[in-house]
Design a protein around this motif. Sequence first.
Motif, short mmCIF file in Angstrom:
data_model
loop_
_atom_site.label_atom_id
_atom_site.label_comp_id
_atom_site.label_asym_id
_atom_site.label_seq_id
_atom_site.Cartn_x
_atom_site.Cartn_y
_atom_site.Cartn_z
N TYR A 1 0.48 -7.53 0.79
CA TYR A 1 -0.08 -8.53 1.70
C TYR A 1 0.34 -8.25 3.14
O TYR A 1 1.31 -7.53 3.41
N GLY A 2 -0.42 -8.81 4.07
CA GLY A 2 -0.16 -8.62 5.49
C GLY A 2 -1.42 -8.92 6.28
O GLY A 2 -2.48 -9.18 5.70
N MET A 3 -1.32 -8.86 7.58
CA MET A 3 -2.47 -9.17 8.43
C MET A 3 -3.54 -8.08 8.28
O MET A 3 -3.26 -6.97 7.83
N GLY A 4 -4.77 -8.42 8.64
CA GLY A 4 -5.89 -7.51 8.48
C GLY A 4 -5.77 -6.26 9.34
O GLY A 4 -5.24 -6.31 10.45
N GLY A 5 -6.28 -5.15 8.82
CA GLY A 5 -6.36 -3.92 9.59
C GLY A 5 -5.12 -3.05 9.60
O GLY A 5 -5.05 -2.09 10.37
N ILE A 6 -4.12 -3.36 8.78
CA ILE A 6 -2.88 -2.58 8.83
C ILE A 6 -2.79 -1.56 7.69
O ILE A 6 -1.77 -0.89 7.54
N GLY A 7 -3.85 -1.44 6.88
CA GLY A 7 -3.89 -0.38 5.88
C GLY A 7 -3.55 -0.79 4.47
O GLY A 7 -3.21 0.07 3.64
N LYS A 8 -3.66 -2.06 4.15
CA LYS A 8 -3.32 -2.53 2.78
C LYS A 8 -4.22 -1.85 1.74
O LYS A 8 -3.75 -1.38 0.71
N THR A 9 -5.52 -1.83 2.01
CA THR A 9 -6.45 -1.25 1.04
C THR A 9 -6.22 0.24 0.89
O THR A 9 -6.29 0.78 -0.22
N THR A 10 -5.92 0.94 1.98
CA THR A 10 -5.66 2.38 1.92
C THR A 10 -4.42 2.67 1.07
O THR A 10 -4.41 3.60 0.25
N ILE A 11 -3.38 1.86 1.25
CA ILE A 11 -2.17 2.02 0.43
C ILE A 11 -2.49 1.78 -1.04
O ILE A 11 -2.04 2.52 -1.93
N ALA A 12 -3.28 0.73 -1.30
CA ALA A 12 -3.65 0.41 -2.68
C ALA A 12 -4.45 1.55 -3.31
O ALA A 12 -4.22 1.92 -4.47
N LYS A 13 -5.37 2.13 -2.55
CA LYS A 13 -6.16 3.25 -3.06
C LYS A 13 -5.27 4.45 -3.38
O LYS A 13 -5.44 5.11 -4.41
N ALA A 14 -4.33 4.75 -2.48
CA ALA A 14 -3.42 5.88 -2.71
C ALA A 14 -2.59 5.66 -3.96
O ALA A 14 -2.38 6.59 -4.76
N ALA A 15 -2.11 4.43 -4.16
CA ALA A 15 -1.32 4.12 -5.36
C ALA A 15 -2.20 4.22 -6.61
O ALA A 15 -1.75 4.70 -7.65
N TYR A 16 -3.43 3.77 -6.50
CA TYR A 16 -4.37 3.85 -7.63
C TYR A 16 -4.62 5.31 -8.00
O TYR A 16 -4.54 5.70 -9.18
N ASN A 17 -4.92 6.15 -6.99
CA ASN A 17 -5.19 7.55 -7.24
C ASN A 17 -4.01 8.24 -7.93
O ASN A 17 -4.18 9.09 -8.79
N ARG A 18 -2.81 7.87 -7.51
CA ARG A 18 -1.61 8.53 -8.03
C ARG A 18 -1.28 8.11 -9.45
O ARG A 18 -0.61 8.87 -10.18
N ASN A 19 -1.76 6.95 -9.89
CA ASN A 19 -1.27 6.40 -11.16
C ASN A 19 -2.31 6.14 -12.24
O ASN A 19 -1.95 5.98 -13.40
#
Length: 311
Positions: A225-243
């Motif tokens: 969680y955090g304010m919009g535009g700081i890369g939450k979705t990108t981090i989630a995608k990277a974690a998804y790809n890795r696991n």
Amino acid sequence: MAAALNPMLHDASSSSSYRCRYHTFLSFRGEDTRKGFTDHLYRALELAGIHTFRDDYEIERGADIAAELNKAINESKVSIIIFSQNYASSRWCLDELVKIMERRKHDDGHIVMPVFYNVDPSHVRNQRGSFAEAFSRHEERFKEEMNKVEEWRRALKDATDLAGMALKDRYESQFIQDIVKEIGNKLDPKVLNVAPYAVGIDDHAQGINMWLEDGSNAVGAAVIYGMGGIGKTTIAKAAYNRNFGRFQGSSFLADIREAAEQPYGFVRLQRKLLSDIQKGKAKKIDNIDEGIIKIKHAVCITKDFLLFSMT
């Protein structure tokens, strides 16, 4: 930005359906490409969820290097051979190449991808230029082991007879993405698009990766969680790809708030979720309540990795 993590998560890494430890094995001449092209390719593969063996990251200090490399080749689905200017000058590289081609000979499912980095494929295939010079030195040095030299020559020719990819006049960044896409297509993973040079993504995703690998057998949930535009979705995608490859089923549902506001939005999301975790075999869903029941039945018999993104 912070992550609220529940330490309870089931573990699917013990599933007998995943026999290979790595998706890809990288064979390369360290002096030519280790800190440049190979490093960038390794990062791009990992970010795309393609778990990759590279000797300086995976071999522990004090381990038998030759044995560990042989083991890694046998535990990989794909071998990427980066032919560079001085590849053939290394006996280590040529021995590695022989092992890769032996693996392919005994396992039709093992994929070998030659990559020609700043070398002419015909020079590699026909052993001209720097490759001819390297073999001349090998013949002089290993006069008593000419069978070994001939074995290297055969492995080199056999590898370069396979369909490969050459840098030529392309930008390296585009070349790397083309390789990642090609490997992804061969492995057929459900890789999400993540910018290859997103700054700091690996560091932020590492905590999630460690949590997912903690060995627990319980169900758990994590929130980024955090304010919009700081890369939450990108981090989630990277974690998804890795696991995602460690689970029997997986699904990434993007923009669920917006999707849910559309006509029959929740039902469509339920269908997408079931289709993902049941590999396209989901049955028809007519309403939300029916979808809830079917999802409960589906997730109770498999180990699934579900990721939801809200905008």
